[in-house]
Scaffold this active site. Structure first.
Site: not given
Ligand code: LLP
Length: 463
Positions: A278, A321, A360, A364, A391-392, A421
């Site tokens: 995250g 990460p 994204r 978001y 088409c949006e 992502y």
């Molecule tokens: N660990 C778990 C259990 C997770 O669910 C996630 C992301 C990560 C690690 C990795 O998170 P990161 O470090 O990449 O932020 N698709 C969305 C975010 C949803 C991510 C879901 N889980 C986006 O495009 O921001």
């Protein structure tokens, strides 16, 4: 490529419409190193190069749109995370951010582990040679078949997400004559300061088992009783694109609180704690992410301090990460198709991709930056909105950005920080073909995920 200048666009300098942007930068040709992959620069002709390859030749050879990924940057970031956490902690790259066999090989070589959350991700990891014991299997609704494959292949851990799954995994492991190493994912009740859809530790949502009301303690009680499971730790993931460490601080405090309850009740000190992923990256110049070594130091200190206070041995920490490793390493290269100035508003710049290669922004309200990359320009900045070909009207790639006012069809533009992502959430909406991932390194470019073809689409259509 045509280089004809567009007739002067509307002047935006006097009255700017509502939007989230600062004043135009002094020089639109300057690339902010924060948002671009490490080896990105402009050559003497003003053309952007990455990994020693210029984008005009990348577009000629591989077409547009294309995700261009800087291998040296990916490896460098992976290594920085690995080194920052040292030998007393484990880094699991979150494969959902972007996964391909090349990525798996790099992770393996750089000493990282891998977090997968579906049969497809597991298959990709195993087929590229990631040792199963370095894989963690996640998900809030793993199928019986996925669990069986994970246990059979010997994954290092399965992260349990519900009471039903505790029983399900235990039964499957037992039927295979295995004792599966597991963690239990808990929700710690933290409100992460991020978009609602990517915050995951408040209680009213689908992931994990709440600490509140003693539910997580009950899950631990059940897991400890089942022969098919070896409970090795507690897992918490508070959300995504987070800059502020205070959420992790609260999460660690509460998870350690649970470890203490477990020690007091069962006489067991669980050896591991996973704080999830995250960590935020810079999508625009306004974002200021932390370095892996700062994050490692902060997280290690928090957990150590909490454990000392609770008189517990400090467990082995792991983190997951995804975005922070792959996000900044790639950009999306598009060709401009049309440039449509709307008086008093902004100029709509349509590119040859859109929400099918980057959902994204629509999903978001994510913010991105964009630059003209096939040439330099000294033209006045114009307020632009980069949109796709779908088409949006919500098919927006970059909501508000300044581009040179001589931008014209045939120019190449690039949107940085699209490594995470974007390809992994790409779709075939409007039967648009998903772009390739082209890896550049030391003057060479190679395709690691090829562009989809119309044959690919028609092959699935068996009616
Ligand atoms: N660990 C778990 C259990 C997770 O669910 C996630 C992301 C990560 C690690 C990795 O998170 P990161 O470090 O990449 O932020 N698709 C969305 C975010 C949803 C991510 C879901 N889980 C986006 O495009 O921001």
């Amino acid at each position: 490529m045509s280089r004809s200048a567009h007739p002067a666009g509307p002047r935006h300098a006097d009255v700017l419409p509502e939007g989230h942007y600062s004043a135009p930068p002094a020089d639109l040709n300057t690339l902010d190193a924060k948002v671009w992959a490490q080896t990105v620069t402009r050559n003497a002709d003003g053309v952007l190069t990455v990994g020693g390859v210029d984008v005009v030749s990348l577009a000629e050879q591989h077409g547009t749109p294309a995700y261009i990924l800087d291998e040296a940057d990916f490896r460098g970031r992976a290594r920085a995370w690995r080194t920052a956490f040292g030998n007393d902690a484990d880094v699991f790259y979150a494969g959902k951010a972007f996964l391909s066999r090349a990525v798996v090989r790099w992770l393996h070589e750089e000493g990282l582990n891998l977090d997968v959350c579906s049969g497809g991700e597991l298959a990709t990891a195993l087929s590229a040679g990631m040792p199963a014991d370095r894989i963690a299997f996640h998900g809030n609704n793993k199928s019986t078949e996925e669990i069986r494959r994970a246990v059979e292949s010997g994954v290092g851990r399965i992260v349990l997400d519900s009471f039903q799954e505790i029983v399900r995994v235990a039964h499957i492991a037992q039927s295979l004559g295995r004792r599966q190493r597991v963690q239990i994912r808990v929700t710690v009740g933290v409100e992460a300061h991020t978009h609602e859809f990517i915050a995951t530790a408040h209680e009213d949502q689908k992931f994990g088992i709440p600490l509140a009301g003693g539910q997580a303690a009950e899950a631990v009680r059940r897991a400890l009783q089942l022969d098919g499971l070896e409970l090795i730790g507690i897992h918490s993931h508070i959300g995504s694109q987070i800059f502020d460490m205070s959420g992790f601080e609260v999460a660690a405090h509460r998870v350690v609180g649970l470890l203490k309850v477990i020690r007091d009740e069962h006489g067991v000190e669980l050896p591991e704690i996973d704080l999830g992923g995250g960590l935020g990256i810079a999508y625009t110049s306004d974002d200021d992410p932390r370095e892996p070594h700062e994050i490692a130091k902060a997280l290690t200190e928090i957990v150590t301090r909490e454990c000392e206070a609770a008189r517990l041995r400090t467990p082995r920490i792991s983190v997951e990460p995804g975005r922070a490793i792959v996000g900044p390493t790639a950009f999306t290269l598009y060709e401009v198709g049309t440039v449509k100035p709307l008086d008093g508003l902004r100029t709509y710049v349509s590119v040859d991709g859109g929400m099918s290669d980057n959902i994204r922004t629509a999903l978001y309200d994510a913010e991105y930056s964009v630059a003209l990359v096939s040439r330099a320009s000294d033209a006045e900045p114009m307020l632009a909105r980069v949109v796709g070909k779908h088409c949006e009207s919500g098919d927006i790639v970059v909501k508000d950005a300044f581009l040179p006012s001589d931008l014209a069809p045939g120019d190449l533009v690039a949107v940085p920080a699209t490594g995470a992502y974007c390809r992994s959430m790409a779709s075939n909406y409007n039967h648009v073909l998903r772009p390739p991932v082209v890896v550049v390194r030391e003057g060479e470019a190679r395709v690691v995920v090829r562009r989809e073809t119309e044959e690919d689409l028609l092959r699935l259509d068996v009616g």
